[in-house]
Every structure is written in structure tokens, then in C-alpha cells.
Design an enzyme around this catalytic site. Structure first.
Site, short mmCIF file in Angstrom:
data_model
loop_
_atom_site.label_atom_id
_atom_site.label_comp_id
_atom_site.label_asym_id
_atom_site.label_seq_id
_atom_site.Cartn_x
_atom_site.Cartn_y
_atom_site.Cartn_z
N ARG A 120 0.82 -1.23 0.00
CA ARG A 120 0.00 0.00 0.00
C ARG A 120 0.84 1.26 0.00
O ARG A 120 0.41 2.32 0.43
CB ARG A 120 -0.97 0.02 1.18
N LYS A 142 3.07 11.42 -11.43
CA LYS A 142 2.21 10.55 -12.25
C LYS A 142 2.98 9.26 -12.48
O LYS A 142 4.11 9.28 -12.99
CB LYS A 142 1.89 11.22 -13.59
N GLU A 184 10.13 19.02 -24.88
CA GLU A 184 9.46 19.34 -23.60
C GLU A 184 10.07 20.61 -23.01
O GLU A 184 9.37 21.41 -22.39
CB GLU A 184 9.59 18.17 -22.61
N LYS A 225 7.45 23.11 -13.60
CA LYS A 225 6.58 21.94 -13.38
C LYS A 225 6.19 21.87 -11.91
O LYS A 225 5.03 21.59 -11.58
CB LYS A 225 7.28 20.65 -13.82
N GLU A 235 -4.65 17.49 -11.67
CA GLU A 235 -5.19 17.98 -12.94
C GLU A 235 -6.70 18.17 -12.90
O GLU A 235 -7.43 17.71 -13.77
CB GLU A 235 -4.79 17.00 -14.07
N ARG A 242 -2.55 22.01 -14.41
CA ARG A 242 -1.66 20.96 -14.92
C ARG A 242 -1.94 20.63 -16.39
O ARG A 242 -1.05 20.17 -17.11
CB ARG A 242 -1.83 19.72 -14.03
N ASN A 246 0.05 19.93 -21.28
CA ASN A 246 -0.28 19.15 -22.48
C ASN A 246 -0.13 19.94 -23.77
O ASN A 246 -0.62 19.51 -24.81
CB ASN A 246 -1.71 18.60 -22.37
N HIS A 249 0.32 18.15 -26.95
CA HIS A 249 0.11 16.73 -26.70
C HIS A 249 -1.17 16.16 -27.33
O HIS A 249 -1.20 14.98 -27.65
CB HIS A 249 0.12 16.43 -25.19
N HIS A 253 -0.59 12.90 -29.44
CA HIS A 253 -1.19 11.58 -29.22
C HIS A 253 -1.83 11.06 -30.50
O HIS A 253 -1.72 9.88 -30.83
CB HIS A 253 -2.23 11.64 -28.09
N HIS A 266 8.03 10.06 -28.50
CA HIS A 266 6.99 10.93 -27.95
C HIS A 266 7.37 12.41 -28.12
O HIS A 266 6.56 13.22 -28.57
CB HIS A 266 6.77 10.58 -26.47
N1 LIG Z 1 4.93 10.39 -15.46
C1 LIG Z 1 4.89 11.45 -16.24
O1 LIG Z 1 4.51 12.56 -15.84
C2 LIG Z 1 5.35 11.31 -17.66
C3 LIG Z 1 5.55 12.44 -18.45
C4 LIG Z 1 6.04 12.26 -19.75
C5 LIG Z 1 6.32 10.98 -20.23
N2 LIG Z 1 6.10 9.91 -19.42
C6 LIG Z 1 6.42 8.55 -19.87
O2 LIG Z 1 7.82 8.49 -20.09
C7 LIG Z 1 8.10 7.44 -21.02
C8 LIG Z 1 9.14 7.94 -22.01
O3 LIG Z 1 10.30 8.27 -21.29
P1 LIG Z 1 11.72 8.36 -22.01
O4 LIG Z 1 11.61 9.20 -23.21
O5 LIG Z 1 12.69 8.70 -20.95
O6 LIG Z 1 11.90 6.87 -22.57
P2 LIG Z 1 12.77 5.63 -22.08
O7 LIG Z 1 12.72 5.47 -20.64
O8 LIG Z 1 12.35 4.48 -22.93
O9 LIG Z 1 14.26 6.04 -22.52
C9 LIG Z 1 14.52 6.31 -23.88
C10 LIG Z 1 15.74 5.52 -24.38
O10 LIG Z 1 16.92 6.11 -23.83
C11 LIG Z 1 17.75 5.09 -23.28
N3 LIG Z 1 18.51 5.71 -22.18
C12 LIG Z 1 18.02 6.16 -20.99
N4 LIG Z 1 18.98 6.78 -20.32
C13 LIG Z 1 20.11 6.68 -21.04
C14 LIG Z 1 21.43 7.15 -20.86
N5 LIG Z 1 21.76 7.89 -19.81
N6 LIG Z 1 22.35 6.86 -21.81
C15 LIG Z 1 21.99 6.16 -22.92
N7 LIG Z 1 20.76 5.72 -23.16
C16 LIG Z 1 19.82 5.99 -22.23
C17 LIG Z 1 16.80 4.03 -22.83
O11 LIG Z 1 17.45 2.78 -22.72
C18 LIG Z 1 15.76 4.06 -23.95
O12 LIG Z 1 16.18 3.27 -25.02
C19 LIG Z 1 6.77 7.08 -21.65
O13 LIG Z 1 6.36 5.83 -21.15
C20 LIG Z 1 5.82 8.17 -21.19
O14 LIG Z 1 4.50 7.70 -21.04
C21 LIG Z 1 5.63 10.05 -18.16
#
Ligand SMILES: NC(=O)c1ccc[n+]([C@@H]2O[C@H](COP(=O)([O-])OP(=O)(O)OC[C@H]3O[C@@H](n4cnc5c(N)ncnc54)[C@H](O)[C@@H]3O)[C@@H](O)[C@H]2O)c1
Length: 363
Positions: A120, A142, A184, A225, A235, A242, A246, A249, A253, A266
Site C-alpha cells: 500500500r 504521475k 518538452e 513543473k 489535474e 496541470r 499538455n 500533446h 497523441h 513521444h
Molecule cells: N509520469 C509522467 O509525468 C510522464 C511524463 C512524460 C512521459 N512519461 C512517460 O515516459 C516514457 C518515455 O520516457 P523516455 O523518453 O525517458 O523513454 P525511455 O525510458 O524508454 O528512454 C529512452 C531511451 O533512452 C535510453 N537511455 C536512458 N537513459 C540513457 C542514458 N543515460 N544513456 C543512454 N541511453 C539511455 C533508454 O534505454 C531508452 O532506449 C513514456 O512511457 C511516457 O508515457 C511520463
């Protein structure tokens, strides 16, 4: 080590974000403190980076579970939620335990959701390693996993205890991933801080891991942020809050969905989405054509795409927009710009205009 500290104010759940070259040492120190207090620690990471680009291999951590999932968006699946929880249980992690999430947004979202649910709720710490995770996903609480019916459909709002942003991790990040994170960064300037947009616009050299402004830029994004999340954690605000995050976005999407997930990162889809939001704002008389051109120049200078690589059916884009979970009462909401630095949420946009705007992104 010169460290910037940004506070996320959420009364009893407030926390600090530490930004520095070498901030992973602060994360290691926090983990050691917990172990010394006899509170167990587990690391969650992914196979592409753990042991290659990141490691927490101090002798103190030898007995800590290290749960390494596969690389990529596919790792945000229910099966991995179960796997992480079961490995925590097998390692006898109790309520005093904590998870350190070391990776990009994928690891942070998955590990955060596990931390929110296991027993929990146990403590968790974010150690983001991508630019996108540093400026966006590691801050704000999130957490989520995906199910076949949709992305991020199962999750929780669950704040970390602290976020440690070590810009050294960016040295190994592939350039395409860095550029996706820059979308971003540009977004923050556009939605709420004209001066910050101009700082990015006037950089002599493109931002990189070793750029003298890198910590400052990340800190400014985190501050913005933090402020938005403090005011509207879940949100629910009617007048922006919040939802402003977007910007770009709703378009993004639809693009990701219609082009097939994985075709665009993304951040790349967000870049095109920002451009479309700017064009829509100009079309509605909210912003000048000159400002649209400035935004395009900045995005291109950051290697962010502003048009589709291959044609995408506008019908498919419109249909995907209709299905977007952020649509309210069947109408998509768009974050538009009342000029650079001033984002506003607008509902009830005519579909004819949406079609026209999508057409402008055709290659
Ligand atoms: N929680 C939130 O508020 C929020 C906001 C935006 C996006 N997201 C989520 O985030 C995810 C995308 O995140 P991301 O873009 O970081 O993708 P990711 O975590 O897949 O990383 C992208 C790529 O970079 C590589 N990588 C990571 N760190 C590295 C480093 N230091 N050196 C070399 N390679 C490295 C990873 O292995 C991967 O192949 C999605 O699932 C999305 O839904 C969440």
C-alpha cells in the site's frame, strides 16, 4: 558539487529535486543512509543502461535487490508490475523499504507505480537518466503502466521522496533521445515563461550534456513543473493548471497513434504538436505569424521535427483525436498560445480547423 535545489510544495508530501553534475552521488548517499537506518533499498532499472551507462555498484549495495526490466515502452506492462512486486517480496522488502528508480520515463513510471502499490505504498526516489525524464516525467508524481486497451491506463498519483538529476547521464544519451527531450524544454518556455523561451532561442551553441547552461535549463523546467503541480496536483483545475503541460500533446497523441507507436518518439510527436498548436493559435488570431516562425526556428535548431516524415491520413488523425482520453464530452481540448509564454486551454475547436491545421504538417 554545485547543486540546484527545486522544491515541490505539496504540504506533507513536499520534496526536493537536486540538479547537478554528479547528483547520482547524492542518490547513493540517500540510499546508504536508509540502509544504515536498517531500512531496505531496491533498485529498479532497465537492461539497456544498467551496468553500462549507470551503476550503483558501491559495496554497500551488494545485497540490495536490483530489478532490471527490458528496454522500451513495452516494459511498462502489468507483467513487470507483478514481477517487480514479487521480487520485492522475495527480498523481504517491508514497509520501511524504498525503491530507487534509475532510468528514463519508462522505468520511473513503472517503478513509481510499484512503489505506490507494494504494501500500500513504500518510499521511492527518482534518478532520471533521459532529458525527458529529467524535465518532465520524474517530477509530479504521475506513475503508470500500459494495458492493451491504452497507454498509462492503470496508474496512481504518487510523489517521490526526492529526485536526483545527474546531468552526466546525458553524455551517453543518443542525440535523437536528447532532441525529443528538448521538445518538452521548449514547451515550458512557450506555455509559461517568455524569458525562458528567449534564453533557449539565443543560446550560442545547441544545448548538450556539457553545455554551461544545462543545469540552469533543467532547473527552470523543474521549477515551472513544480509550481504547476503544487497548484493542481491531480489535474482538476478548470482554468488550465496541470492541463497546460499538455501543450502540443493532443496533436502528438493523434500522431503517435495514427503513425503507429514507435514511429515517432513521444518528444518528436510533441515537437510537431507544438508547431500545430502555434499555427492553430495564429489562425485564431491569438498569436502573430512572426512568432510562429520563431517557434519553428527554435524547434529546428534543436533537431526536433516540425512536419511528418511520411504522409499520414488526416481522417486517421481526426479519429485518433476523438479517442484521446483527454477529450472531454467528445470534444478535444487544445492548449493554445496567447502569444509566446502564455498557454491557455481551449475547448470546442471546430473539426474543419483541426483538419486544416493537420494538413500543414504534411511533408
Ligand atoms: N509520469 C509522467 O509525468 C510522464 C511524463 C512524460 C512521459 N512519461 C512517460 O515516459 C516514457 C518515455 O520516457 P523516455 O523518453 O525517458 O523513454 P525511455 O525510458 O524508454 O528512454 C529512452 C531511451 O533512452 C535510453 N537511455 C536512458 N537513459 C540513457 C542514458 N543515460 N544513456 C543512454 N541511453 C539511455 C533508454 O534505454 C531508452 O532506449 C513514456 O512511457 C511516457 O508515457 C511520463
Amino acid at each position: 558539487m554545485k547543486t540546484s535545489i527545486v522544491r515541490v510544495e505539496l504540504s506533507g508530501r513536499s520534496y526536493d529535486i537536486y540538479i547537478a553534475s554528479g547528483a547520482s552521488e547524492l542518490a547513493a548517499a540517500a540510499a546508504k543512509d536508509r540502509l544504515q537506518a536498517k531500512n531496505p533499498v531496491a533498485f529498479v532499472s532497465e537492461e539497456n543502461i544498467w551496468g553500462k551507462f549507470v551503476s550503483f555498484d558501491n559495496p554497500e549495495f551488494l545485497s540490495c535487490p536490483k530489478i532490471v526490466v527490458e528496454n522500451g515502452e513495452g516494459a511498462k506492462r502489468i507483467g513487470n508490475f507483478e514481477r517487480v512486486c514479487r521480487e520485492l517480496a522475495a527480498a523481504k522488502i517491508d514497509r520501511s523499504g524504498a525503491i530507487f528508480a534509475v532510468g528514463g520515463g519508462v522505468v520511473g513510471d513503472l517503478a513509481g507505480f510499484c512503489a505506490a502499490s507494494y504494501m500500500r505504498g513504500i518510499d521511492f526516489y527518482q534518478v532520471p537518466t533521459t532529458l525527458l525524464a529529467m524535465v518532465d516525467s520524474s517530477v509530479g508524481g504521475k506513475t503508470a503502466v500500459n494495458i492493451p486497451e491504452g497507454k498509462n491506463l492503470v496508474g496512481a498519483f504518487y510523489q517521490p521522496k526526492a529526485v536526483f538529476i545527474d546531468v552526466n547521464f546525458l553524455k551517453t544519451l543518443p542525440p535523437r533521445e536528447f532532441a525529443a527531450g528538448m521538445a518538452e524544454v521548449v514547451k515550458y518556455g512557450l506555455l509559461g515563461d517568455k524569458n525562458f523561451f528567449e534564453l533557449i532561442e539565443n543560446l550560442q551553441n545547441p544545448l548538450s550534456a556539457s553545455h554551461p547552461e544545462i543545469c540552469n535549463v533543467i532547473a527552470r523546467c523543474c521549477k515551472m513543473k513544480a509550481k504547476i503541480v503544487s497548484a493542481d496536483e491531480r489535474e482538476t483545475s478548470k482554468d488550465g493548471g496541470r492541463a497546460l503541460l499538455n501543450l502540443g500533446h493532443t496533436f502528438a497523441h493523434a500522431i503517435e497513434n495514427s503513425a503507429g507507436y514507435g514511429n515517432y518518439l513521444h518528444g518528436e510527436a510533441v515537437g510537431i504538436g507544438i508547431m500545430l498548436a502555434a499555427r492553430m493559435s495564429a489562425r485564431l488570431g491569438m498569436m502573430s505569424e512572426g512568432d510562429v516562425l520563431r517557434i519553428e526556428r527554435v524547434l529546428l535548431a534543436c533537431d526536433i521535427p516540425v512536419r511528418f516524415r511520411e504522409p499520414i491520413s488526416v481522417d486517421a488523425l481526426i479519429e485518433a483525436g476523438r479517442r484521446d482520453k483527454k477529450a472531454m464530452s467528445g470534444k478535444s481540448r487544445y492548449v493554445l498560445l496567447n502569444g509566446i509564454g502564455c498557454g491557455v486551454v481551449v475547448a470546442d475547436i471546430d473539426e474543419v480547423l483541426v483538419r486544416e491545421i493537420f494538413e500543414t504538417a504534411m511533408c
